[in-house]
Motif scaffolding. Structure first.
Motif, short mmCIF file in Angstrom:
data_model
loop_
_atom_site.label_atom_id
_atom_site.label_comp_id
_atom_site.label_asym_id
_atom_site.label_seq_id
_atom_site.Cartn_x
_atom_site.Cartn_y
_atom_site.Cartn_z
N LEU A 259 -5.44 51.29 29.56
CA LEU A 259 -4.10 51.93 29.40
C LEU A 259 -2.94 50.93 28.26
CD1 LEU A 259 -2.51 54.23 30.30
CD2 LEU A 259 -2.36 52.76 32.76
N LYS A 260 -3.72 49.77 28.57
CA LYS A 260 -3.36 48.78 28.10
C LYS A 260 -2.48 49.31 26.38
CE LYS A 260 -4.79 44.87 30.99
NZ LYS A 260 -4.60 43.53 31.57
N GLY A 261 -3.23 49.50 25.24
CA GLY A 261 -2.84 50.13 24.31
C GLY A 261 -2.85 51.77 24.24
N GLY A 262 -2.67 52.51 25.27
CA GLY A 262 -2.00 53.51 25.22
C GLY A 262 -2.69 54.35 25.31
N GLY A 263 -3.75 54.69 25.61
CA GLY A 263 -4.90 55.33 25.98
C GLY A 263 -5.70 55.66 27.02
N SER A 264 -6.22 56.85 27.23
CA SER A 264 -7.32 57.19 28.75
C SER A 264 -8.94 57.86 28.29
CB SER A 264 -6.52 57.41 30.13
OG SER A 264 -7.74 57.09 30.89
N ALA A 265 -9.06 58.27 29.12
CA ALA A 265 -10.16 58.64 28.56
C ALA A 265 -10.31 60.00 27.67
CB ALA A 265 -10.70 60.30 29.87
N LYS A 266 -9.00 60.96 27.82
CA LYS A 266 -9.15 61.80 26.09
C LYS A 266 -8.53 61.33 25.01
CE LYS A 266 -9.49 65.46 23.68
NZ LYS A 266 -10.09 64.71 22.72
N CYS A 267 -8.19 60.50 24.88
CA CYS A 267 -7.72 59.03 23.89
C CYS A 267 -9.60 58.17 23.41
CB CYS A 267 -7.28 58.11 24.02
SG CYS A 267 -5.16 58.93 24.55
N CYS A 268 -10.38 58.46 23.96
CA CYS A 268 -11.57 57.81 23.97
C CYS A 268 -12.85 58.82 23.33
CB CYS A 268 -11.98 56.99 25.02
SG CYS A 268 -11.17 55.45 25.29
N THR A 269 -12.56 60.06 23.74
CA THR A 269 -13.21 61.35 23.47
C THR A 269 -12.79 61.69 21.98
OG1 THR A 269 -13.18 61.28 25.69
CG2 THR A 269 -14.71 62.53 25.12
N LEU A 270 -13.77 61.92 21.12
CA LEU A 270 -12.78 63.07 19.88
C LEU A 270 -14.52 64.35 20.08
CD1 LEU A 270 -12.31 64.25 17.61
CD2 LEU A 270 -13.81 62.52 16.76
N GLU A 271 -14.37 65.39 19.90
CA GLU A 271 -14.89 66.66 21.06
C GLU A 271 -15.52 67.10 19.40
OE1 GLU A 271 -15.86 70.80 22.85
OE2 GLU A 271 -14.22 69.63 23.52
N LEU A 272 -17.05 67.53 18.90
CA LEU A 272 -17.60 68.05 17.99
C LEU A 272 -17.07 68.93 17.77
CD1 LEU A 272 -19.43 64.77 16.72
CD2 LEU A 272 -16.62 65.21 16.35
N ARG A 273 -16.68 70.37 17.50
CA ARG A 273 -16.81 71.66 18.02
C ARG A 273 -17.81 72.40 16.99
NH1 ARG A 273 -11.80 70.08 19.06
NH2 ARG A 273 -11.67 70.15 21.56
N HIS A 274 -18.65 72.59 16.78
CA HIS A 274 -19.63 73.59 15.58
C HIS A 274 -20.16 74.92 15.81
CE1 HIS A 274 -21.84 69.24 15.68
NE2 HIS A 274 -21.71 69.58 16.80
N ALA A 275 -20.08 75.35 14.35
CA ALA A 275 -20.19 76.93 14.13
C ALA A 275 -21.35 77.28 15.18
CB ALA A 275 -19.86 77.14 12.80
N ASP A 276 -22.18 76.59 15.26
CA ASP A 276 -23.55 77.30 15.78
C ASP A 276 -23.10 76.87 17.33
OD1 ASP A 276 -25.62 78.00 16.83
OD2 ASP A 276 -26.88 77.06 15.45
N PRO A 277 -22.54 77.98 18.38
CA PRO A 277 -22.88 77.44 19.52
C PRO A 277 -23.83 76.46 20.01
CG PRO A 277 -23.37 79.36 19.48
CD PRO A 277 -23.32 79.53 18.08
N THR A 278 -25.11 76.45 19.89
CA THR A 278 -25.85 74.83 19.68
C THR A 278 -25.64 73.99 19.18
OG1 THR A 278 -27.51 76.49 17.93
CG2 THR A 278 -27.69 78.27 20.14
N GLY A 279 -24.73 74.13 18.54
CA GLY A 279 -24.65 73.23 17.71
C GLY A 279 -24.55 71.29 18.83
#
Length: 282
Positions: A259-279
């Motif tokens: 948080l000292k850098g201005g981030g928390s759980a979501k900031c640390c997490t990029l979601e990879l969304r796939h065209a194939d739902p099983t991706g």
């Protein structure tokens, strides 16, 4: 507070994260960053590892991008891109201190899977300001991402973009003031938005979870939901109680060093969304 009688269902997610190997606060580009205050990289790493392990324990897939010396904010992986149906808009950072991250994230996506990778032409700070909510993308502006980037993201990602204006510099990215809980439910801090944007959110999400300023101030809205479990800072206890009343399972984590850098759980997490739902299982 509205009660939702339907059971919450988790879905397996695919995340990209970056270890805070080189984390420190050596410059200030948001109100949370104070270079005169000491940081402890070992503590940051331990807290980050706990977050990663939580995701794995919940059954999600976590891929890693290699941290680069001299890019201490690279740990905030959510800012690196926005991904929808294997289409990627790579971030174009406003501040020179973070500009080098763009090339790193572009290279990662080019080398991992069948992604359609497009570097943003306009200032665009990834999932910091672009949050996928069902069939639409909520897009923040006011401090970082350029409004012109909204149309660019819509064109590349193929989903309508709803622009929202942030007005409180403490909540400089959309993901610090708003959290996607399910495809049709959000949590947010109304005070962080311009009046017109508040009206838009109230119309689109009449049953939204409304956070109070104290929980927002500990980055409670910088949360990650899989549809049932909501990983958020453990200090956001009132927000956690509201989520539990709505049928979610809040999971508190301590990310106080990051948080000292201005981030928390979501900031640390990029979601990879796939065209194939099983991706996510690839």
């Amino acid at each position: 507070m509205p009660q939702d009688p339907h059971p919450r269902t988790a879905s397996r997610r695919h995340y990209l994260m970056c270890p805070p190997t080189y984390f420190t606060v050596s410059y200030s580009i948001n109100p949370w960053m104070h270079p005169d205050r000491p940081t402890d990289t070992d503590v940051a790493v331990a807290q980050w590892e706990r977050l990663r392990d939580l995701f794995l324990d919940l059954g999600h897939r976590v891929d890693l991008i290699e941290p680069i010396p001299g890019l201490p904010d690279m740990v905030y992986a959510a800012n690196g891109a926005t991904v929808l149906d294997d289409k990627v808009v790579v971030a174009n950072f406003r501040h020179a201190e973070r500009a080098g991250e763009s090339a790193a994230y572009k290279e990662w996506f080019q080398n991992h899977g069948d992604y359609d990778v497009v570097p943003a032409a306009h200032i665009n700070e990834g999932e910091g300001d672009y949050l996928v909510s069902g069939t639409r993308i909520l897009a923040g502006t006011g401090f970082r991402s350029d409004p012109a980037a909204h149309q660019e993201a819509e064109d590349v990602l193929g989903a309508p973009v709803v622009g929202l204006t942030l007005v409180d510099p403490r909540y400089y990215h959309l993901d610090t003031a708003l959290s996607i809980l399910t495809e049709d439910l959000i949590a947010y801090l109304p005070e962080a938005f311009a009046p017109a944007s508040r009206e838009v959110l109230a119309q689109l999400y009449p049953d939204a979870v409304i956070a109070d300023p104290d929980d927002a101030a500990v980055f409670g809205l910088n949360a990650v939901s899989d549809g049932r479990h909501v990983v958020l800072p453990k200090a956001a206890d009132r927000l956690a109680a509201k989520l539990a009343e709505r049928g979610f399972e809040p999971v508190g984590v301590d990310l106080s060093e990051l948080l000292k850098g201005g981030g928390s759980a979501k900031c640390c997490t990029l979601e990879l969304r796939h065209a194939d739902p099983t991706g996510a299982a690839r």
